[in-house]
Design an enzyme around this catalytic site. Structure first.
Site, PDB file in Angstrom:
ATOM      1  N   ASP A   1      -8.304   3.794   0.964  1.00 16.25           N
ATOM      2  CA  ASP A   1      -7.361   4.186   2.009  1.00 16.25           C
ATOM      3  C   ASP A   1      -8.153   4.646   3.237  1.00 16.25           C
ATOM      4  OD1 ASP A   1      -5.521   5.372   3.618  1.00 16.25           O
ATOM      5  OD2 ASP A   1      -4.590   6.565   2.046  1.00 16.25           O
TER       6      ASP A   1
ATOM      7  N   CYS B   1       0.864  -1.189   0.000  1.00 22.72           N
ATOM      8  CA  CYS B   1       0.000   0.000   0.000  1.00 22.72           C
ATOM      9  C   CYS B   1       0.898   1.237   0.000  1.00 22.72           C
ATOM     10  CB  CYS B   1      -0.979  -0.024   1.175  1.00 22.72           C
ATOM     11  SG  CYS B   1      -0.216   0.033   2.804  1.00 22.72           S
TER      12      CYS B   1
ATOM     13  N   ARG C   1      -3.418  -0.616   5.353  1.00 21.70           N
ATOM     14  CA  ARG C   1      -3.985  -1.704   4.552  1.00 21.70           C
ATOM     15  C   ARG C   1      -3.065  -2.915   4.410  1.00 21.70           C
ATOM     16  NH1 ARG C   1      -5.185   2.148  -0.397  1.00 21.70           N
ATOM     17  NH2 ARG C   1      -3.309   3.046   0.540  1.00 21.70           N
TER      18      ARG C   1
HETATM   19  P1  4NP Z   1      -1.840   2.834   4.014  1.00 18.20           P
HETATM   20  O1  4NP Z   1      -2.546   4.160   4.565  1.00 18.20           O
HETATM   21  O2  4NP Z   1      -1.264   3.193   2.666  1.00 18.20           O
HETATM   22  O3  4NP Z   1      -2.975   1.864   3.914  1.00 18.20           O
HETATM   23  O4  4NP Z   1      -0.798   2.444   5.028  1.00 18.20           O
HETATM   24  C1  4NP Z   1      -1.905   5.394   4.688  1.00 18.20           C
HETATM   25  C2  4NP Z   1      -1.063   5.625   5.729  1.00 18.20           C
HETATM   26  C3  4NP Z   1      -0.467   6.873   5.866  1.00 18.20           C
HETATM   27  C4  4NP Z   1      -0.715   7.862   4.943  1.00 18.20           C
HETATM   28  C5  4NP Z   1      -1.562   7.608   3.889  1.00 18.20           C
HETATM   29  C6  4NP Z   1      -2.147   6.373   3.747  1.00 18.20           C
HETATM   30  N1  4NP Z   1      -0.135   9.136   5.104  1.00 18.20           N
HETATM   31  O5  4NP Z   1      -0.446  10.023   4.304  1.00 18.20           O
HETATM   32  O6  4NP Z   1       0.674   9.335   6.024  1.00 18.20           O
END
Ligand code: 4NP
Length: 146
Positions: free
Chosen positions: A117, A3, A9
């Site tokens: 997300d 991800c 995720r």
């Molecule tokens: P992930 O979610 O890609 O599912 O781990 C996110 C975690 C952090 C951020 C964005 C999406 N962020 O912008 O810090």
């Protein structure tokens, strides 16, 4: 399992698939395309929803996807279009590109549907992500067991 941040995720996807497969036969790991959260544990909301299903993901630590992952892994499952584009841009051969697919194509082939997300939303978003990934991982596990 890939991800963006490797804290919401993909840690769930890693934990869910690990709970289904034979660990002697299948090695599962996760990574993020971004380096925002390197070395951090998963988001507490992911840890909570996994725990509610009897899965402990608290010891995972975020890392960034690296080119050598194309050699290490037979399958690379991404959560969304941006992950797909970022990972594919690092591939150097057609064989490597073919390893990359949308995880939800395991449920709805060829639609390239995205695992949303959940980072900026509430706990319901994490439950929704868990349920989607659980069904997709059932399908992956069946495929790997053949
Ligand atoms: P992930 O979610 O890609 O599912 O781990 C996110 C975690 C952090 C951020 C964005 C999406 N962020 O912008 O810090």
């Amino acid at each position: 399992m890939v991800c963006l941040g490797n804290i919401c995720r993909s840690p769930l996807a890693e934990g869910i698939l690990k709970a289904k497969v034979d660990p002697v036969k299948v090695y599962v790991d996760s990574a993020g395309t971004a380096a925002y959260h390197l070395g951090k544990g998963p988001d507490e909301r992911s840890v909570k929803v996994a725990k509610e299903h009897g899965i402990d993901i608290s010891l995972q630590r975020a890392r960034q996807f690296k080119v050598s992952d194309f050699k290490t892994f037979d399958y690379i499952f991404v959560m969304d279009q941006a992950n797909f584009d970022n990972v594919v841009s690092l591939a150097s051969t057609e064989k490597e590109k073919k390893k990359v697919s949308f995880i939800l194509n395991e449920i709805t082939p060829e639609l390239n549907s995205e695992v949303p997300d959940p980072y900026y939303g509430g706990e319901d978003g994490f439950k929704n992500v868990y349920d989607m990934l659980d069904i997709a991982c059932d399908s992956i596990n069946k495929k790997l067991s053949i």
